[in-house]
Design a protein around this motif. Sequence first.
Motif, PDB file in Angstrom:
ATOM      1  N   ALA A 178       0.806  -1.224   0.000  1.00 26.67           N
ATOM      2  CA  ALA A 178       0.000   0.000   0.000  1.00 26.67           C
ATOM      3  C   ALA A 178       0.835   1.268   0.000  1.00 26.67           C
ATOM      4  O   ALA A 178       0.315   2.351  -0.259  1.00 26.67           O
ATOM      5  CB  ALA A 178      -0.938   0.009   1.209  1.00 26.67           C
ATOM      6  N   LEU A 179       2.141   1.149   0.297  1.00 25.67           N
ATOM      7  CA  LEU A 179       2.954   2.348   0.528  1.00 25.67           C
ATOM      8  C   LEU A 179       2.874   3.341  -0.631  1.00 25.67           C
ATOM      9  O   LEU A 179       2.576   4.521  -0.431  1.00 25.67           O
ATOM     10  CB  LEU A 179       4.400   1.937   0.812  1.00 25.67           C
ATOM     11  N   GLU A 180       3.141   2.841  -1.862  1.00 26.61           N
ATOM     12  CA  GLU A 180       3.150   3.765  -3.003  1.00 26.61           C
ATOM     13  C   GLU A 180       1.757   4.342  -3.244  1.00 26.61           C
ATOM     14  O   GLU A 180       1.607   5.522  -3.551  1.00 26.61           O
ATOM     15  CB  GLU A 180       3.668   3.056  -4.265  1.00 26.61           C
ATOM     16  N   ALA A 181       0.745   3.483  -3.091  1.00 27.66           N
ATOM     17  CA  ALA A 181      -0.629   3.938  -3.315  1.00 27.66           C
ATOM     18  C   ALA A 181      -0.991   5.047  -2.329  1.00 27.66           C
ATOM     19  O   ALA A 181      -1.576   6.073  -2.710  1.00 27.66           O
ATOM     20  CB  ALA A 181      -1.596   2.766  -3.170  1.00 27.66           C
ATOM     21  N   VAL A 182      -0.617   4.865  -1.053  1.00 29.53           N
ATOM     22  CA  VAL A 182      -0.945   5.880  -0.048  1.00 29.53           C
ATOM     23  C   VAL A 182      -0.210   7.180  -0.361  1.00 29.53           C
ATOM     24  O   VAL A 182      -0.766   8.279  -0.232  1.00 29.53           O
ATOM     25  CB  VAL A 182      -0.604   5.362   1.366  1.00 29.53           C
ATOM     26  N   ARG A 183       1.050   7.060  -0.800  1.00 28.15           N
ATOM     27  CA  ARG A 183       1.789   8.286  -1.182  1.00 28.15           C
ATOM     28  C   ARG A 183       1.041   9.030  -2.281  1.00 28.15           C
ATOM     29  O   ARG A 183       1.023  10.259  -2.316  1.00 28.15           O
ATOM     30  CB  ARG A 183       3.198   7.929  -1.665  1.00 28.15           C
ATOM     31  N   GLY A 184       0.397   8.247  -3.175  1.00 27.55           N
ATOM     32  CA  GLY A 184      -0.329   8.846  -4.294  1.00 27.55           C
ATOM     33  C   GLY A 184      -1.601   9.573  -3.881  1.00 27.55           C
ATOM     34  O   GLY A 184      -2.189  10.299  -4.681  1.00 27.55           O
TER      35      GLY A 184
END
Lengths: 303, 303
Positions: free
Chosen positions: A200-206
């Motif tokens: 989820a890390l990249e998605a949350v950054r987005g």
Amino acid sequence: MLTVTLNAALDVTYHVPALTPGAAHRVSRVDERAGGKGVNVARLLHTLGVPVVATGLAGGACGTRIRSLLAQEGVPETFAPIEAESRRTVVVAAPDSTTGFWEPGPTITPDEWDAFRTRFTDLVRDAAAVVLSGSLPLGVPADAYRVLIEAARRAGTWTVLDSSGQALRHGLRADPDLVKPNADELADLLGCAPPRPAAALEAVRGLDAPTVVASFGPDGLLAVTGEGAWRAYVPQPVAGNPTGAGDACVAALTSGLIRQRPWPERLAEAVALSAAAVRAPVAGSVDLSDYRRLRRDVIVKEL
Amino acid sequence: MLTVTLNAALDVTYHVPALTPGAAHRVSRVDERAGGKGVNVARLLHTLGVPVVATGLAGGACGTRIRSLLAQEGVPETFAPIEAESRRTVVVAAPDSTTGFWEPGPTITPDEWDAFRTRFTDLVRDAAAVVLSGSLPLGVPADAYRVLIEAARRAGTWTVLDSSGQALRHGLRADPDLVKPNADELADLLGCAPPRPAAALEAVRGLDAPTVVASFGPDGLLAVTGEGAWRAYVPQPVAGNPTGAGDACVAALTSGLIRQRPWPERLAEAVALSAAAVRAPVAGSVDLSDYRRLRRDVIVKEL
């Protein structure tokens, strides 16, 4: 600290020996509690010794009961009155099943919403942080949380948002200082299947939100902040009732926000308070000694 | 006319598409009504145009709601306040099942019972008849109905008793002017299996009560009075919801009592109003034109 519950509830639990559709049941015990996510956050902050006031909308006989139950618990409240009856949630607890009935809830008039906004603007001036939690009742505009977050910002008050669907989406546009989606709410925001924390890390950054703490049930928290990203979890399985664990997480995170504690400490407190809420026999309450024991077990990893 | 409901209820109906144990249900519609047998009798008398006041014990947020719902219906009430919460009944109505949850109800303090007795003594002076209906809440003495019937007699007021178990047994000792057991209550009084109306005549005579009208559901009424004995029934089957049919029977019998109508007329009205209540879409309400049509069909036979 201020918590906002626009769709407050009277939570009623019926204990029965068994649930048989078509039968008449004598309820052996009735438990009643003031509910709604913001009310639960207020109760937990009160348990933690953090000064808090619960506000929101409450009406009718159910609204009166919600307020008198909060008074019995010693949680200060200043709910704005509405004409319609606040909703009940009825949970039928049998040894082998837990069955819930959610009432549709009241419809708010435009005048009632205007009166609440005025009340909120007054209250938020005196609060270090405001927590906006839960669903919106009918009649309240979809961008209610955006409007309230903007008013809080003008008053210099930190804002924490814990909602879902359109209410969350609109609220995010006002850049709350902290947003706490769970895996389902994150999936809804991202338009994907509920992600695992590692993925989820990249998605949350987005998401383009200042600070996101996403909760993944037994898999703990993923925090993406201006100061770094972390995962936090309890290594052992925690058995119990997950209802209210998200509200415990929000209460601990907000307490950490106003004290400006380092992120690893805030996350450890949030994971431990959530786990203590899962283990508590009554949903949404916590045993503080259990919380302190769990606090020592939490693992926090910088990503 | 005065009706007494010592264990008033807030009757809540949840409409759901299906009832699934273990699931969370969004309730599509909530209906709320003031309930308890005496309250239902008062509503029916009000529908019939008979001046009536509902009294009893009501407390807490549920008590407030019961009173405000009666006010909305235009039924005059003067309930005595109690500290504890009045009970709710929750009925979950799905297309294929009707499932009920009965809360245990409040406990009455000795002071509250004393205050009610004083209120009752004042009220009963102005009433031609008093209807005492339903169960007793905890804390009220088992001989409550005997005490109230004796007070009514001193005031020269007719008394009608519709209860069960010990409350009925104690009440009978004070010789109410009319008692209306159903088949189960009769069986309980007689210590036998629920009798058929044809077989019940001698047993009812043995009860040593001035006037008994026993109700046998679709088999109609059996009346044993000082002026004779009768059976009364509707010849055709009546489809619908039998909840509240007994209260309709009591309302019509009491209306006939104060007007001192001949027994066959009283019984025909009681059978017709019960049948109209069975046919009504909302339990305990009646359509007066349906009642008048049914009134013509009733068969009354002297025994």
